[in-house]
Design a protein around this motif. Sequence first.
Motif, PDB file in Angstrom:
ATOM      1  N   GLY A 105       0.829  -1.211   0.000  1.00  0.00           N
ATOM      2  CA  GLY A 105       0.000   0.000   0.000  1.00  0.00           C
ATOM      3  C   GLY A 105       0.857   1.251   0.000  1.00  0.00           C
ATOM      4  N   GLY A 106       0.202   2.407  -0.012  1.00  0.00           N
ATOM      5  CA  GLY A 106       0.900   3.693   0.024  1.00  0.00           C
ATOM      6  C   GLY A 106       1.418   3.978   1.419  1.00  0.00           C
ATOM      7  N   ARG A 107       0.532   3.775   2.397  1.00  0.00           N
ATOM      8  CA  ARG A 107       0.977   3.897   3.792  1.00  0.00           C
ATOM      9  C   ARG A 107       1.354   2.487   4.234  1.00  0.00           C
ATOM     10  N   VAL A 108       2.564   2.323   4.717  1.00  0.00           N
ATOM     11  CA  VAL A 108       3.107   0.970   4.879  1.00  0.00           C
ATOM     12  C   VAL A 108       3.241   0.555   6.348  1.00  0.00           C
ATOM     13  N   LEU A 109       3.955   1.359   7.126  1.00  0.00           N
ATOM     14  CA  LEU A 109       4.190   1.006   8.534  1.00  0.00           C
ATOM     15  C   LEU A 109       3.942   2.226   9.417  1.00  0.00           C
ATOM     16  N   ASN A 110       3.446   1.966  10.622  1.00  0.00           N
ATOM     17  CA  ASN A 110       3.217   3.032  11.605  1.00  0.00           C
ATOM     18  C   ASN A 110       4.140   2.808  12.795  1.00  0.00           C
ATOM     19  N   PHE A 111       4.936   3.808  13.113  1.00  0.00           N
ATOM     20  CA  PHE A 111       5.825   3.733  14.276  1.00  0.00           C
ATOM     21  C   PHE A 111       5.228   4.595  15.377  1.00  0.00           C
ATOM     22  N   ILE A 112       5.077   3.996  16.556  1.00  0.00           N
ATOM     23  CA  ILE A 112       4.438   4.711  17.666  1.00  0.00           C
ATOM     24  C   ILE A 112       5.371   4.684  18.860  1.00  0.00           C
ATOM     25  N   SER A 113       5.404   5.810  19.585  1.00  0.00           N
ATOM     26  CA  SER A 113       6.154   5.813  20.828  1.00  0.00           C
ATOM     27  C   SER A 113       5.405   6.613  21.876  1.00  0.00           C
ATOM     28  N   LEU A 114       5.431   6.128  23.130  1.00  0.00           N
ATOM     29  CA  LEU A 114       4.798   6.821  24.254  1.00  0.00           C
ATOM     30  C   LEU A 114       5.882   7.290  25.211  1.00  0.00           C
ATOM     31  N   SER A 115       5.683   8.475  25.784  1.00  0.00           N
ATOM     32  CA  SER A 115       6.570   8.930  26.862  1.00  0.00           C
ATOM     33  C   SER A 115       5.938  10.166  27.501  1.00  0.00           C
ATOM     34  N   ASN A 116       6.641  10.772  28.446  1.00  0.00           N
ATOM     35  CA  ASN A 116       6.076  11.981  29.059  1.00  0.00           C
ATOM     36  C   ASN A 116       6.366  13.217  28.223  1.00  0.00           C
ATOM     37  N   ASP A 117       7.084  13.046  27.130  1.00  0.00           N
ATOM     38  CA  ASP A 117       7.563  14.196  26.369  1.00  0.00           C
ATOM     39  C   ASP A 117       7.434  13.874  24.864  1.00  0.00           C
ATOM     40  N   PHE A 118       6.714  14.725  24.140  1.00  0.00           N
ATOM     41  CA  PHE A 118       6.518  14.483  22.701  1.00  0.00           C
ATOM     42  C   PHE A 118       7.851  14.375  21.955  1.00  0.00           C
ATOM     43  N   ASN A 119       8.810  15.183  22.399  1.00  0.00           N
ATOM     44  CA  ASN A 119      10.109  15.196  21.726  1.00  0.00           C
ATOM     45  C   ASN A 119      10.795  13.835  21.835  1.00  0.00           C
TER      46      ASN A 119
END
Length: 420
Positions: free
Chosen positions: A376-390
Amino acid sequence: MKIAILGSGGREHAIAFSVSKSKKIKKIYCIPGNAGTKELAENINIEINDFKKIHDFIIDKKIDIVVVGPEDPLVNGIVDYLEKFKIQVFGPNKIASRLEGSKIFTKNICKNYNIPTSRFEIFENREDSKKFLKNAEHPLVIKADNLAAGKGVYICKNIRESNLAVEEIFGGKFGVAKNILFEEFLEGEEMSFFIISDGATIKKFGTAQDHKRVGEGDTGKNTGGMGAYSPSRLINDNLEKKIFNKIIHPTLKGLSDLGAKYKGFLYVGLMIVNNEPYLIEYNVRMGDPECQTILPTLNSDIVDIFIACVNENLDEVQIEWSNKKSVCVVLCSEGYPETYKKNIEIKNLEKIKLDKNNFLFHAGTKNNDNKIFATGGRVLNFISLSNDFNICRKNIHNNLDNLNWKKGFYRKDIGYKVID
Ligand code: AMP
Ligand code: GLY
């Protein structure tokens, strides 16, 4: 219990992942699923609009509950179809799904129930449309009425662009067009607000902001979504009250006056102008990639929530969330959202570091002989959680570097409004 999840995107992989954490579930089927869901579930290759085949499969496997991910089968009435056979389905029925299936249906509810939205006009043909355009102010938003997979929306700077949009829409670029919608252009910041409902009780189901444009700095063509972050930087208690009181409650009243209940997820697409919400659109499902950012922050058992919705006792369930921040970056195939190559192998997936705060959800992928291919066009989603968006985004970028897929690209600035 056995569960079937319909769909094949990142949203459905995220749902399957949440479901897989529930002790209640013995078996997950994904119809049709992707290479990611294959690791948690059995993928079943049935077309999602083939209701008869889906029904036969559910009966044959004695599946207890069906969760519908994408809008297409919902708008086509899959919930009504399966409920006729006493199958338990999580998702809105055909009438309620018109909130997404017809923009004009939604605009008329807005008009009749005083819901804040942009001013609008509806026409049925080229001639009336062009007559209106002669005196219309620009920028002007022009929309095809029907489902157009996120396309079919034009933001026109001048009358030349507007006339072209009218030609394309009535020319059938997005399927047969009976109506066209002209909307006042709203200037503000967009936010995605989610609720879940069993038809009587409504609960908030997170907020997010996504990046729909393909290019850095929110430029270029519209896409299905290049990344998102949650929660939205715009949300506060006062705004939330306004969203419920001015938009969601009157909409559900409108549906109820038509004899319809809303069961399922509802995605409220808003433009926030000076802390005032305006409805841009409804989607009768979770957002993609918003879902991938939101679900990993859910602490409650999602299966309890789905069961409560189909049994109409959502009021008895507490929905608990982690207060971590979440970012999702979408890795796309070169060329997306226009033409892109299919069946390109993705290697190095084992180099991606995943743990209780870092997730990978597949979208357009398939597994062939234990190799993973982009389809597909969109292939993989990378997700990360933490207390800081950066920190979330840095973790994601490290994983994207680990993967180092030469045939793909991603936006490096996802979440720039919340990251210095
Ligand atoms: P829609 O499919 O209705 O969500 O429109 C796609 C995108 O077009 C939205 O996410 C907005 O970015 C933009 N858009 C739609 N309607 C308006 C509007 N009335 N004013 C400004 N931007 C809009
Ligand atoms: N992220 C936009 C959508 O799901 O429609």
